[in-house]
Motif scaffolding. Sequence first.
Motif, PDB file in Angstrom:
ATOM      1  N   ALA A  94     -18.228 -31.049 -88.035  1.00  0.00           N
ATOM      2  CA  ALA A  94     -19.102 -29.992 -87.490  1.00  0.00           C
ATOM      3  C   ALA A  94     -19.790 -30.471 -86.214  1.00  0.00           C
ATOM      4  CB  ALA A  94     -20.155 -29.594 -88.530  1.00  0.00           C
ATOM      5  N   LEU A  95     -20.258 -31.720 -86.259  1.00  0.00           N
ATOM      6  CA  LEU A  95     -20.976 -32.256 -85.100  1.00  0.00           C
ATOM      7  C   LEU A  95     -20.046 -32.360 -83.886  1.00  0.00           C
ATOM      8  CD1 LEU A  95     -23.610 -33.524 -83.990  1.00  0.00           C
ATOM      9  CD2 LEU A  95     -22.762 -35.748 -84.780  1.00  0.00           C
ATOM     10  N   ALA A  96     -18.829 -32.836 -84.089  1.00  0.00           N
ATOM     11  CA  ALA A  96     -17.884 -32.966 -82.972  1.00  0.00           C
ATOM     12  C   ALA A  96     -17.624 -31.594 -82.355  1.00  0.00           C
ATOM     13  CB  ALA A  96     -16.571 -33.580 -83.461  1.00  0.00           C
ATOM     14  N   SER A  97     -17.422 -30.599 -83.211  1.00  0.00           N
ATOM     15  CA  SER A  97     -17.117 -29.271 -82.703  1.00  0.00           C
ATOM     16  C   SER A  97     -18.328 -28.673 -81.971  1.00  0.00           C
ATOM     17  CB  SER A  97     -16.633 -28.442 -83.904  1.00  0.00           C
ATOM     18  OG  SER A  97     -17.007 -27.134 -83.814  1.00  0.00           O
ATOM     19  N   TYR A  98     -19.510 -28.888 -82.544  1.00  0.00           N
ATOM     20  CA  TYR A  98     -20.750 -28.385 -81.928  1.00  0.00           C
ATOM     21  C   TYR A  98     -21.000 -29.037 -80.565  1.00  0.00           C
ATOM     22  CZ  TYR A  98     -25.832 -27.793 -81.336  1.00  0.00           C
ATOM     23  OH  TYR A  98     -27.079 -27.508 -80.841  1.00  0.00           O
ATOM     24  N   LEU A  99     -20.913 -30.378 -80.528  1.00  0.00           N
ATOM     25  CA  LEU A  99     -21.229 -31.078 -79.276  1.00  0.00           C
ATOM     26  C   LEU A  99     -20.195 -30.771 -78.194  1.00  0.00           C
ATOM     27  CD1 LEU A  99     -22.362 -34.588 -80.611  1.00  0.00           C
ATOM     28  CD2 LEU A  99     -23.811 -32.692 -79.826  1.00  0.00           C
ATOM     29  N   ASP A 100     -18.928 -30.685 -78.593  1.00  0.00           N
ATOM     30  CA  ASP A 100     -17.888 -30.397 -77.608  1.00  0.00           C
ATOM     31  C   ASP A 100     -18.136 -29.019 -76.980  1.00  0.00           C
ATOM     32  OD1 ASP A 100     -15.478 -31.685 -76.508  1.00  0.00           O
ATOM     33  OD2 ASP A 100     -14.468 -29.862 -77.209  1.00  0.00           O
ATOM     34  N   ALA A 101     -18.563 -28.062 -77.814  1.00  0.00           N
ATOM     35  CA  ALA A 101     -18.858 -26.715 -77.296  1.00  0.00           C
ATOM     36  C   ALA A 101     -20.102 -26.726 -76.406  1.00  0.00           C
ATOM     37  CB  ALA A 101     -19.063 -25.736 -78.461  1.00  0.00           C
ATOM     38  N   VAL A 148     -10.284 -25.628 -80.952  1.00  0.00           N
ATOM     39  CA  VAL A 148     -10.409 -25.960 -82.361  1.00  0.00           C
ATOM     40  C   VAL A 148     -10.674 -27.465 -82.457  1.00  0.00           C
ATOM     41  CG1 VAL A 148      -9.142 -26.126 -84.536  1.00  0.00           C
ATOM     42  CG2 VAL A 148      -8.948 -24.061 -83.127  1.00  0.00           C
ATOM     43  N   VAL A 149     -11.826 -27.805 -83.016  1.00  0.00           N
ATOM     44  CA  VAL A 149     -12.171 -29.212 -83.259  1.00  0.00           C
ATOM     45  C   VAL A 149     -12.402 -29.310 -84.759  1.00  0.00           C
ATOM     46  CG1 VAL A 149     -13.817 -31.069 -82.774  1.00  0.00           C
ATOM     47  CG2 VAL A 149     -13.225 -29.428 -80.975  1.00  0.00           C
ATOM     48  N   ARG A 150     -11.602 -30.111 -85.468  1.00  0.00           N
ATOM     49  CA  ARG A 150     -11.664 -30.138 -86.931  1.00  0.00           C
ATOM     50  C   ARG A 150     -11.104 -31.457 -87.447  1.00  0.00           C
ATOM     51  NH1 ARG A 150      -6.902 -25.556 -87.778  1.00  0.00           N
ATOM     52  NH2 ARG A 150      -5.221 -26.809 -86.900  1.00  0.00           N
ATOM     53  N   GLY A 151     -11.119 -31.624 -88.761  1.00  0.00           N
ATOM     54  CA  GLY A 151     -10.691 -32.881 -89.371  1.00  0.00           C
ATOM     55  C   GLY A 151      -9.187 -33.097 -89.275  1.00  0.00           C
ATOM     56  N   ALA A 152      -8.788 -34.363 -89.210  1.00  0.00           N
ATOM     57  CA  ALA A 152      -7.380 -34.709 -89.017  1.00  0.00           C
ATOM     58  C   ALA A 152      -6.510 -34.393 -90.233  1.00  0.00           C
ATOM     59  CB  ALA A 152      -7.251 -36.192 -88.649  1.00  0.00           C
ATOM     60  N   ASP A 153      -7.132 -33.989 -91.350  1.00  0.00           N
ATOM     61  CA  ASP A 153      -6.299 -33.550 -92.482  1.00  0.00           C
ATOM     62  C   ASP A 153      -5.547 -32.267 -92.123  1.00  0.00           C
ATOM     63  OD1 ASP A 153      -8.845 -32.330 -92.400  1.00  0.00           O
ATOM     64  OD2 ASP A 153      -8.795 -31.827 -94.519  1.00  0.00           O
ATOM     65  N   LEU A 154      -5.993 -31.575 -91.061  1.00  0.00           N
ATOM     66  CA  LEU A 154      -5.352 -30.316 -90.691  1.00  0.00           C
ATOM     67  C   LEU A 154      -4.326 -30.462 -89.567  1.00  0.00           C
ATOM     68  CD1 LEU A 154      -8.520 -28.184 -91.230  1.00  0.00           C
ATOM     69  CD2 LEU A 154      -6.424 -28.096 -92.572  1.00  0.00           C
ATOM     70  N   LEU A 155      -4.130 -31.718 -89.123  1.00  0.00           N
ATOM     71  CA  LEU A 155      -3.088 -31.967 -88.114  1.00  0.00           C
ATOM     72  C   LEU A 155      -1.742 -31.428 -88.607  1.00  0.00           C
ATOM     73  CD1 LEU A 155      -3.160 -33.428 -85.383  1.00  0.00           C
ATOM     74  CD2 LEU A 155      -2.765 -35.566 -86.596  1.00  0.00           C
ATOM     75  N   ASP A 156      -1.452 -31.699 -89.859  1.00  0.00           N
ATOM     76  CA  ASP A 156      -0.185 -31.272 -90.466  1.00  0.00           C
ATOM     77  C   ASP A 156      -0.028 -29.753 -90.571  1.00  0.00           C
ATOM     78  OD1 ASP A 156       0.716 -33.766 -90.941  1.00  0.00           O
ATOM     79  OD2 ASP A 156       0.141 -33.824 -93.061  1.00  0.00           O
ATOM     80  N   SER A 157      -1.129 -29.028 -90.506  1.00  0.00           N
ATOM     81  CA  SER A 157      -1.070 -27.567 -90.582  1.00  0.00           C
ATOM     82  C   SER A 157      -0.853 -26.950 -89.205  1.00  0.00           C
ATOM     83  CB  SER A 157      -2.394 -27.011 -91.122  1.00  0.00           C
ATOM     84  OG  SER A 157      -2.513 -27.258 -92.491  1.00  0.00           O
ATOM     85  N   THR A 158      -1.144 -27.706 -88.158  1.00  0.00           N
ATOM     86  CA  THR A 158      -1.177 -27.114 -86.820  1.00  0.00           C
ATOM     87  C   THR A 158       0.186 -26.571 -86.376  1.00  0.00           C
ATOM     88  OG1 THR A 158      -3.002 -28.610 -86.369  1.00  0.00           O
ATOM     89  CG2 THR A 158      -2.078 -27.466 -84.481  1.00  0.00           C
ATOM     90  N   GLY A 167     -15.951 -22.433 -79.417  1.00  0.00           N
ATOM     91  CA  GLY A 167     -15.584 -23.316 -80.529  1.00  0.00           C
ATOM     92  C   GLY A 167     -16.039 -22.690 -81.838  1.00  0.00           C
ATOM     93  N   ARG A 168     -15.715 -23.345 -82.932  1.00  0.00           N
ATOM     94  CA  ARG A 168     -16.139 -22.808 -84.235  1.00  0.00           C
ATOM     95  C   ARG A 168     -16.135 -23.898 -85.294  1.00  0.00           C
ATOM     96  NH1 ARG A 168     -11.924 -24.517 -87.161  1.00  0.00           N
ATOM     97  NH2 ARG A 168      -9.994 -23.375 -86.971  1.00  0.00           N
ATOM     98  N   PHE A 169     -16.928 -23.656 -86.338  1.00  0.00           N
ATOM     99  CA  PHE A 169     -16.890 -24.493 -87.534  1.00  0.00           C
ATOM    100  C   PHE A 169     -16.524 -23.541 -88.662  1.00  0.00           C
ATOM    101  CE2 PHE A 169     -19.367 -26.671 -91.072  1.00  0.00           C
ATOM    102  CZ  PHE A 169     -18.428 -27.674 -91.246  1.00  0.00           C
ATOM    103  N   ALA A 170     -15.569 -23.965 -89.511  1.00  0.00           N
ATOM    104  CA  ALA A 170     -15.002 -23.025 -90.488  1.00  0.00           C
ATOM    105  C   ALA A 170     -14.962 -23.645 -91.885  1.00  0.00           C
ATOM    106  CB  ALA A 170     -13.600 -22.624 -90.026  1.00  0.00           C
ATOM    107  N   PRO A 171     -16.131 -23.847 -92.499  1.00  0.00           N
ATOM    108  CA  PRO A 171     -16.144 -24.498 -93.817  1.00  0.00           C
ATOM    109  C   PRO A 171     -15.615 -23.595 -94.942  1.00  0.00           C
ATOM    110  CG  PRO A 171     -18.356 -23.753 -93.247  1.00  0.00           C
ATOM    111  CD  PRO A 171     -17.488 -23.489 -92.044  1.00  0.00           C
ATOM    112  N   THR A 172     -15.068 -24.224 -95.953  1.00  0.00           N
ATOM    113  CA  THR A 172     -14.620 -23.541 -97.162  1.00  0.00           C
ATOM    114  C   THR A 172     -15.692 -23.766 -98.236  1.00  0.00           C
ATOM    115  OG1 THR A 172     -12.348 -24.046 -96.580  1.00  0.00           O
ATOM    116  CG2 THR A 172     -12.743 -23.443 -98.868  1.00  0.00           C
ATOM    117  N   PRO A 173     -16.203 -22.712 -98.854  1.00  0.00           N
ATOM    118  CA  PRO A 173     -17.312 -22.910 -99.805  1.00  0.00           C
ATOM    119  C   PRO A 173     -16.850 -23.341-101.200  1.00  0.00           C
ATOM    120  CG  PRO A 173     -16.901 -20.576 -99.505  1.00  0.00           C
ATOM    121  CD  PRO A 173     -15.926 -21.295 -98.610  1.00  0.00           C
ATOM    122  N   SER A 174     -15.844 -24.214-101.231  1.00  0.00           N
ATOM    123  CA  SER A 174     -15.413 -24.753-102.523  1.00  0.00           C
ATOM    124  C   SER A 174     -16.224 -26.005-102.842  1.00  0.00           C
ATOM    125  CB  SER A 174     -13.919 -25.072-102.491  1.00  0.00           C
ATOM    126  OG  SER A 174     -13.651 -25.936-101.410  1.00  0.00           O
TER     127      SER A 174
END
Length: 295
Positions: free
Chosen positions: A26-33, A188-198, A8-15
Amino acid sequence: MTLPAYTGRFAPTPSGYLHFGSLVAALASYLDARAQGGQWLLRMEDLDPPREVEGAQAAILDTLGAYGLEWDGECIRQSQRHAAYAQVLEQLFRQGLAYACRCSRKRLEPYGGVYPGFCRDAGHAADDAAIRLRVPQLNYGFSDRIQGDFSQHLAGDVGDFVIRRRDGLYAYQLAVVLDDAWQGVTDVVRGADLLDSTPRQLYLQELLGLRQPRYLHVPLIIQPDGHKLGKSYRSAPLPTDQAAPLLVRALRALGQKPPAQLTRAGAREVLAWGIAQWDATAIPRSRALAEAQLE
Ligand code: GLU
């Protein structure tokens, strides 16, 4: 070669700094892994220097450390990966799968984000132009582990999309697909704002012959006024001295049932409880949760 069963991974943007919504993801992705004995990687998505907030990269690493979210190996930075992106971009361009676009923002304004194809057959040179990927008249869909079946008609809903901006910066869609594959990410475990990108990412994976990861999109945390908790909006950065209570709150947002006394424990104990009790099926099947309604 045997691939690890779970990466798994966490992929933050430093903006911006991490906020409560990023903690939930991050927690969901960490715990799932970790619950599956998997690896958990960290990738800094620093593709857009003009939008980067000074000090955000260091603050993100510090916050993850204070919350006990330890990643495996080195933190990868996308700013170090330009050669890999350039190589694939040139290949797609040479093959005619991508083309140069000179349309101004103003010209595209009336089309609601779906590119109308003006430059598709123009044969522009690649320099001083955006590069767009041609999309087919097809639906691309997948079954999200929580949100269920999701698909988009790429031509009708998205249009040919940008993989390198006119200012030369590589687009998120290209970089994320190449890096997830390069890092061997299976989940990939991430926020639902990225569903549209998948669906765009699925198409790129197919074109490039890359393995498709499993996807799980967790609800976004939104403010009472409907704003997404995110970097474009002034959301409060996570305090480093309240890790345990905020981790407990994030667990609850993810549908888990931590006992109340855990809020008085340390971050590591909360995470140990979370790994032992992790139930991904309890995550709310919703694209967004109102922050005010969380316990
Ligand atoms: N860098 C993206 C963000 O911070 C996340 C990318 C991803 O998880 O695919 O919103």
